[in-house]
Design a protein around this motif. Structure first.
Motif, PDB file in Angstrom:
ATOM      1  N   PRO A 143      19.573  -6.397  20.080  1.00 40.08           N
ATOM      2  CA  PRO A 143      18.730  -5.954  21.206  1.00 40.08           C
ATOM      3  C   PRO A 143      18.153  -7.121  22.012  1.00 40.08           C
ATOM      4  O   PRO A 143      18.076  -7.049  23.240  1.00 40.08           O
ATOM      5  N   HIS A 179      18.831  -7.942  25.933  1.00 42.81           N
ATOM      6  CA  HIS A 179      17.696  -8.111  26.841  1.00 42.81           C
ATOM      7  C   HIS A 179      17.826  -9.429  27.622  1.00 42.81           C
ATOM      8  O   HIS A 179      17.567  -9.468  28.832  1.00 42.81           O
ATOM      9  N   GLU A 237      27.960  -7.892  18.019  1.00 42.44           N
ATOM     10  CA  GLU A 237      28.373  -6.484  18.048  1.00 42.44           C
ATOM     11  C   GLU A 237      29.444  -6.198  16.996  1.00 42.44           C
ATOM     12  O   GLU A 237      29.389  -5.178  16.303  1.00 42.44           O
TER      13      GLU A 237
END
Length: 171
Positions: A75, A79, A164
């Motif tokens: 995250p 961002h 990921e």
């Protein structure tokens, strides 16, 4: 000739041992002149420009480098990518994607298959920071922020994809 000498000097003076910093310049936010800040990151102009614009985007939380990132950091990386796009839209609304060079310098890590040998520690400040360079100077793009030399540089896209993939594997 001076450019080649500077490139050689930079490459020959890399940190081949892990360096520990007692105080972090990026953790003391009072000394930074932000062009953007929120509750997760701060962005500011690099003191040594690598192109027309050269911003650093760094998390407020201290993270040493990309070598220590895990799935929990996805995250934050996403961002940082949003902040990069915001800065580009705000300061360079007519930019072309090919004029943007962004990524991270690599930290010290073992060389596969060679026990006890390490890639050099490229980072000058050991606090995770994304370089966003608009219209990079070719000499710096080639030698200091080189996409062609993976032991020195990793694009922000590659870092996000790596985290990921680790998340999909369940690491």
């Amino acid at each position: 000739m001076e450019t080649l000498f500077r490139a050689w000097s930079y490459l020959s003076n890399l940190e081949w041992t892990e360096r520990a910093q007692s105080d972090c310049k990026f953790c003391d936010h009072s000394k930074l002149k932000p062009i953007y800040q929120d509750n997760l990151v701060i962005a500011f102009e690099n003191i040594r420009l690598g192109g027309r614009h050269h911003w650093l985007i760094t998390p407020l939380q201290h993270i040493r480098d990309i070598e220590v990132l895990g799935t929990k950091d996805l995250p934050l990386l996403l961002h940082i990518d949003k902040v990069k796009k915001l800065l580009l839209d705000r300061h360079c609304p007519d930019h072309k994607n090919w004029t943007i060079h962004s990524g991270y310098h690599r930290g010290r890590r073992p060389i596969s298959l060679l026990n006890g040998f390490y890639w050099p520690d490229i980072i000058s400040i050991h606090h995770l920071h994304l370089h966003v360079i608009v219209e990079p100077f070719w000499t710096l793009w080639l030698f200091k922020y080189p996409t062609w030399l993976p032991f020195m540089w990793k694009s922000d896209r590659q870092v996000v994809q790596q985290v990921e993939r680790a998340k999909l594997k369940g690491d």
